[in-house]
Design an enzyme around this catalytic site. Structure first.
Site, PDB file in Angstrom:
ATOM      1  N   GLU A   7       2.803  34.896  54.883  1.00  0.00           N
ATOM      2  CA  GLU A   7       1.650  35.387  55.648  1.00  0.00           C
ATOM      3  C   GLU A   7       1.829  36.896  55.740  1.00  0.00           C
ATOM      4  OE1 GLU A   7      -0.922  33.700  57.373  1.00  0.00           O
ATOM      5  OE2 GLU A   7      -0.437  31.787  56.410  1.00  0.00           O
TER       6      GLU A   7
ATOM      7  N   CYS B 133      -2.376  41.285  62.519  1.00  0.00           N
ATOM      8  CA  CYS B 133      -2.535  41.245  61.065  1.00  0.00           C
ATOM      9  C   CYS B 133      -3.977  41.027  60.629  1.00  0.00           C
ATOM     10  CB  CYS B 133      -1.643  40.178  60.462  1.00  0.00           C
ATOM     11  SG  CYS B 133      -1.859  38.560  61.227  1.00  0.00           S
TER      12      CYS B 133
END
Lengths: 468, 468
Positions: free
Chosen positions: A209, A243
Site C-alpha cells: 500500500e 495517503c
C-alpha cells in the site's frame, strides 16, 4: 540473523495448527477489540504526542474504523472460512469440488507512522481471521505509539503466534532476510521496491500500500462552497499526512478564482482565524518532514496560509496558486497541509495531465454534472476513486482499498483483507470407484475416446447476452 | 533497450482505449478460437516434433482445454466486466458505491515449453478479457511451437495491442528491464525469483506459476488397480513433463508390494510391452533434460522400466523403489516419466514428511476412507489438492489454479484469470449537495458531532453464528 528464533517460534506455532480453529481466531480478534477499548485513552495521547493528532480524528481513524473492521470480520468470519463449493462439469457430478481457504503461515505486517494503529491493526485483523501467525513492525517515527504497541499488544494476543518487533531501517532490513509467507507493507514507493525485492528472494507474496500524488479535478459546474469544504477536510485532516488526501487541485482559472475565497471560508470555519490555536488541527510528525514541507512552500504563490513554526512543527493550512508542473510541490507526494492548484483549460487537459503521471492511490473529481464525473472515472486509472468528496470511499468496508502501478499492489479492507491473507486452495475429492468414468482418458488413445472425453468435459459456447 | 519501442507502442494503444469495449475483447478472443481451429494440425505436429507429444494429448491439453477457457470467457465476459455494486453504510444510502474492473495496461506473459500453447494462451485469454495489451514470450526450448506462436498467432490478433517476442535468457532479461503493468510467469522457482526481482524494480504485480515435488500419498485402504491406473496416467502423461504430475509416492511397504504389479499392469495396458513403440507415450524435450533425468535413474532401485534411448530422448515409464529422502531423485522436481516410491509406516509419518518440505503445487491422497483423504487435506498445505485422482482438479474452470510458497503465487483459470489481470477499483460517487450530511465530520470537533458520526458510520457486531 537476530530474528531467526522468533520467526521459527511463530512458524512452529502455526504448524501446530493452533490458529486454525475459528474459536481461536475469534478469541484473538475479540482481544484486539478489548485492546482498543482499554487503551483508547493511551492511543489518543500517544498519537497526539507523535503528530498532534486531534482526539476526534484519532478516535475516528484509530479506534472507530478499526472497530468497524473488527465487527465486519467477527460478523462474517464463519461464512468467510467455509469451503466454497463450485460448479462442476458433467463427469464430476458425483465428486466434491470446492475452494478451501488456507492460511499462508507466518506473515509480516510493516506499518507507517501516519495512522499508526489503524495501519497495522486492520491488516492484522485479516491476518488473524485467515488463520496466520503475525509479526508486526510498527513505525519507529511515531515513537509513542510504537512504544504503546510494543509494550501492551502482547498482553492481549497469544505470544506464541503474534509478536511485535521494533526498530528502524537496519532492524527492518534484518527482519526481511527471514522467510515470511506473506508480507503486507504500507509506506512509500521506494521502500516498497526494497520490500518486494527482499520478498522475491523467498517467493513471498506481498501487498504494498504505497502512495503518490492524488489528483483532485474540480469542474466549472459545481457548488463551490461544498467543494471547498470537502476538499479542505480531506487535505487538512491529520495535517495532510494521509495517503489518500487530495494532493493537488486541477481546475480552470475561473474556478480557481471562485475556490480561493471558498477555501479561505472553509479553513476559517474549521480552524478559526489562527489555526495554530485550534485544538482540531494536527502537527507534522518530525523535523525532517517539517523541513521537507517548508521547502515546498516556495512553489507558486502562497494564496492562503503559509505560516510555519519549527518548534511546534506547525504548518498552517496552505493553498498555493500559480503552481507549475515543474515546481517542487509537484515533484513528490506532499503529505502535508499544503494544497497546490494547477490551472488547466478544460477537462480533457486535466485528464491528459493526470494520465501523463504515475497512477495515484486515489483520484477525485467534483462536478454537478454526473457525466463529467463518469468521464474522469472512465478515462483515468487509479487505486480508488471518489466523485464529489474526498477520503470517504475508504470508510466503506465493502470496497477494496489498494493502489495500482506506483501506488501499490494488492487490496484490503473488509473481506478483501481476509482474502489477501488466505490461500485459495482448489480441491477435488473423487471417488475411489467409478473407474469406468475414467477409461476414455487412458492410452491406448483412440478417436472414439477423444470424442467421449470432449463431450463429457466440454464448456460449450452459449448464445450471446447483452451488457446491461 | 531493444524492446522499448514495442512496449511504448503497446502502451500507446492501451492508453488510446481501444481494448476497453466488450466488442473488441470478444472479437480478439474469437480470433484466438479461429487460431486454434485453423492451426490445430500444425499445433499437433509442432508439439509432436518438440516433445513427442501424442496427438491425443496435444489435442486435449493444447486445443480442447484452451477452447474451454475461451468459451468460459466468451460466455461470461459481459457479466465479469460489469461494475459490482456493494453494500453501503447508512450515511451512504443515496450514494453509488461499486467496484469497477479495469485493465492493468501492458502485460507480459512468459510461457514454458511443456504445454507451450496452453500455458501462453490461457493466461492470454484472461489478459485480453480484462482489457489489457499483451506481449507473449513463448519458450525457445519448444522451438517448432515457438515458431507457430511467433509467426502465426500475430496475424489473428490486433498487432497494435498484442505482440510475440522470441529469444532465450538474454532476450528475456532485456525484455524484463521494461516496465510492465503485470507479469505472468510460468516456469521454475529459480527463474520465478529472477522475474519477481525484476518486477520489483517497477512495482509490477506478478503471478508466478512455479512447481515443486507433488506428493502422492496412498493409504492402505484403497482399490490398488484404480490407484495404479490413475497415478500412472498422471505421472506418464506428456512423458511426465507436467507441473502438477504426481512426483513421488508415499505408502507403506505392504502397499508398495501391491502397487508395483498394479503399476506394471497399468503401464502395460497403456503403452504395451515396449512403450518405446507406443504412439501414445511422449519424449523428453531436450538433450539437457534427458541427461538430467537419466542421472536420476541411479536413485534407489529400478522396479519397472528404466530403459532409455538418447537418440530419441526416450525414457521408459519407470518406477523406482528403495528410494531414500537423500537420493538425487528426491532433491529436485522430476519432470519426467520416473516415479519414486518412498515407504513410510503410517499416514502421520507421510504428513510429517510432506510438511517438512517445500509446499507443492499439487497434493494427492488416495484412500477408500474419506476421513483419511480429508485429514491429509487438512493437515497439509499446497497449491491445489485432489483426492483419489491426479491432474483432474485442473479440468474444472471453476477451481483456482496456483501455487503457494515456492510453488508460486497468484491463481488463474476461468474467472480467476480475468480477476488476475484486472484491477479492482473501489469507487464512490456522492452527490454535490446534501452537505448537512457531511457537517458532523468537520472541525470544530465536538462530542455531539462524534456521536452522530459513530451512529451513522458504525458497523455493529452481530450475534454468534455457528460454523456449518
Amino acid at each position: 540473523n537476530p530474528y531467526a528464533g522468533l520467526v521459527s517460534h511463530l512458524r512452529a506455532s502455526w504448524l501446530s495448527g493452533k490458529t486454525r480453529p475459528m474459536e481461536y481466531r475469534v478469541a484473538q480478534l475479540e482481544a484486539l477489540g478489548r485492546f482498543l477499548d482499554d487503551k483508547k485513552q493511551e492511543i489518543l495521547e500517544a498519537t497526539e504526542l507523535d503528530m498532534g493528532k486531534p482526539s476526534f480524528e484519532a478516535f475516528f481513524s484509530e479506534i472507530l474504523l478499526c472497530k468497524n473492521e473488527l465487527n465486519v470480520t467477527l460478523n462474517n468470519l464463519c461464512h468467510w472460512m467455509k469451503d466454497e463449493y463450485v460448479d462442476k462439469n458433467l463427469v464430476m457430478q458425483l465428486d466434491s469440488a470446492f475452494i478451501r481457504k488456507d492460511p499462508y503461515g507466518v506473515v509480516l505486517i510493516i506499518a507507517p507512522w501516519n495512522y499508526p494503529i489503524h495501519l497495522f491493526l486492520v491488516p492484522l485483523i485479516g491476518a488473524i481471521a485467515a488463520g496466520n501467525c503475525a509479526i508486526i513492525k510498527p513505525s519507529e517515527i511515531s515513537k509513542h505509539t510504537e512504544r504503546l504497541v510494543a509494550e501492551t499488544l502482547s498482553c492481549y494476543l497469544d505470544n506464541d503466534c503474534f509478536a511485535v518487533v521494533t526498530g528502524g531501517v537496519p532492524e527492518t532490513t534484518r527482519l526481511l532476510e527471514n522467510k515470511f509467507d506473506y508480507i503486507f507493507f504500507t509506506g512509500s514507493p521506494p521502500v516498497g521496491r526494497i520490500v518486494m525485492t527482499a520478498a522475491a528472494k523467498h517467493l513471498t507474496p506481498v501487498t504494498l500500500e504505497l502512495g503518490g500524488k492524488n489528483p483532485c479535478y474540480v469542474s466549472d459546474t459545481c457548488d463551490v462552497t461544498n467543494v471547498a469544504r470537502r476538499v479542505a477536510w480531506g487535505r487538512f485532516f491529520n495535517a495532510g499526512q494521509t495517503c489518500i488526501a487530495p494532493d493537488y487541485l486541477l481546475c480552470t482559472v475561473e474556478m480557481q478564482d471562485k475556490l480561493m475565497p471558498a477555501l479561505r471560508e472553509a479553513i476559517t470555519e474549521f480552524f478559526g482565524p489562527n489555526p495554530r490555536e485550534s485544538p482540531d488541527f494536527g502537527r507534522i510528525v518530525s523535523d525532517k518532514q517539517f523541513r521537507r514541507l517548508r521547502a515546498l512552500l516556495g512553489s507558486g504563490r502562497v494564496a492562503l496560509g503559509g505560516q510555519t513554526d519549527e518548534a511546534e512543527r506547525y504548518i498552517a493550512p496552505t493553498v498555493l496558486a500559480d503552481v507549475l508542473p515543474t515546481d517542487p510541490a509537484m515533484q513528490e507526494e506532499i503529505f502535508g497541509p499544503i494544497l497546490p492548484i494547477v490551472v488547466i483549460a478544460n477537462m480533457d487537459e486535466a485528464i491528459d495531465f493526470i494520465n501523463a503521471r504515475p497512477r495515484p492511490l486515489a483520484l477525485y473529481a467534483f462536478s454537478c454534472d454526473s457525466k463529467i464525473v463518469n468521464q474522469v472515472l472512465e478515462r483515468t486509472s487509479s487505486g480508488g476513486f471518489c466523485g464529489n468528496d474526498t477520503l470517504m470511499h475508504v470508510t466503506l468496508t465493502s470496497l477494496p482499498f489498494g493502489g495500482i502501478g506506483n501506488s501499490g499492489l494488492g487490496k484490503y479492507h473488509g473481506k478483501f483483507t481476509f482474502d489477501t491473507f488466505s490461500h485459495h486452495r482448489g480441491c477435488l475429492h473423487r471417488s475411489m470407484g467409478l473407474e469406468a468414468l475414467n477409461t476414455p482418458r487412458y492410452p491406448p488413445y483412440t478417436q472414439q475416446k477423444l470424442g467421449l472425453l470432449t463431450s463429457a468435459f466440454e464448456v460449450k459456447r452459449r448464445g450471446t447476452c447483452t451488457l446491461l | 533497450n531493444p524492446f522499448e519501442g514495442l512496449v511504448s507502442h503497446l502502451r500507446a494503444s492501451w492508453l488510446s482505449g481501444k481494448t476497453r469495449p466488450v466488442e473488441y475483447r470478444m472479437a480478439q478472443l474469437k480470433a484466438l478460437g479461429h487460431f486454434l481451429d485453423d492451426k490445430k494440425k500444425q499445433i499437433l505436429e509442432a508439439t509432436a516434433s518438440d516433445l513427442g507429444k501424442p496427438p491425443f494429448e496435444a489435442e486435449l491439453s493444447e486445443i480442447f482445454l484452451c477452447k474451454n477457457e475461451l468459451h468460459e470467457a466468451l460466455n461470461n465476459l459481459p457479466r465479469w466486466m460489469k461494475d459490482e455494486q456493494v453494500d453501503r453504510t447508512l450515511a451512504m444510502q443515496l450514494d453509488s458505491a461499486f467496484i469497477r474492473k479495469e485493465p492493468y495496461g501492458v502485460v507480459l506473459i512468459i510461457a514454458p515449453w511443456n504445454y507451450p500453447i496452453q500455458l501462453c494462451l490461457v493466461p492470454l485469454i484472461g489478459a485480453i478479457a480484462a482489457g489489457n495489451c499483451v506481449i507473449i514470450k513463448p519458450s525457445e526450448v519448444s522451438k517448432k511451437t515457438e515458431r507457430i506462436v511467433a509467426e502465426v498467432l500475430p496475424s489473428y490478433l490486433d498487432k497494435d495491442c498484442f505482440a510475440v517476442v522470441t529469444g532465450g535468457v538474454p532476450e528475456t532479461a532485456r525484455l524484463l528491464e521494461n516496465k510492465f503493468d503485470y507479469i505472468f510467469f510460468t516456469g521454475s522457482p529459480p527463474v520465478g525469483r529472477i522475474v519477481m526481482t525484476a518486477a520489483a524494480k517497477h512495482l509490477t504485480p506478478v503471478t508466478l506459476e512455479l512447481g515443486g515435488k507433488n506428493p502422492c500419498y496412498v493409504s492402505d485402504t484403497c482399490d490398488v488397480t484404480n490407484v495404479a491406473r490413475r497415478v500412472a496416467w498422471g505421472r506418464f502423461f506428456n512423458a511426465g513433463q507436467t507441473c502438477v504430475a504426481p512426483d513421488y509416492l508415499l505408502c507403506t511397504v505392504e502397499m508398495q508390494d501391491k502397487l508395483i504389479p498394479a503399476l506394471r499392469k497399468a503401464i502395460d495396458d497403456f503403452y504395451g510391452p515396449n512403450p518405446r513403440e507406443s504412439p501414445d507415450f511422449g519424449r523428453i524435450v531436450s538433450d539437457k533434460q534427458f541427461r538430467r533425468l537419466r542421472a536420476l535413474l541411479g536413485s534407489g532401485r529400478v522396479a519397472l522400466g528404466g530403459q532409455t534411448d538418447e537418440a530419441e530422448r526416450y525414457i521408459a515409464p519407470t518406477v523406482l523403489v528403495d528410494v531414500q529422502p537423500s537420493d538425487p531423485v528426491m532433491q529436485e522436481e522430476i519432470f519426467g516419466p520416473i516415479l519414486p516410491v518412498i515407504t513410510i509406516t503410517n499416514m502421520d509419518e507421510a504428513i510429517d514428511f510432506i510438511n517438512s518440505r517445500e509446499r507443492p503445487l499439487a497434493l494427492y491422497a488416495f484412500s477408500s476412507d474419506d476421513k483419511i483423504v480429508t485429514q491429509v487435506l487438512e493437515r497439509t498445505s499446497s497449491g491445489g489438492f485432489c483426492g483419489n485422482d491426479t491432474l483432474m482438479h485442473l479440468l474444472l474452470t471453476s477451481l483456482p489454479f496456483g501455487g503457494i510458497g515456492s510453488s508460486g503465487l497468484g491463481m488463474y483459470h476461468g474467472k480467476f484469470s480475468f480477476d488476475t489481470f484486472s484491477h479492482l477499483r473501489g469507487c464512490l460517487r456522492r452527490g454535490m449537495g446534501r452537505e448537512p450530511l457531511n457537517a458532523p465530520r468537520y472541525p470544530p470537533y465536538t462530542p455531539q458531532k462524534f456521536g452522530v458520526i459513530r451512529a451513522t458510520a458504525k458497523v455493529t457486531p452481530k450475534s454468534d453464528c455457528a460454523l456449518l
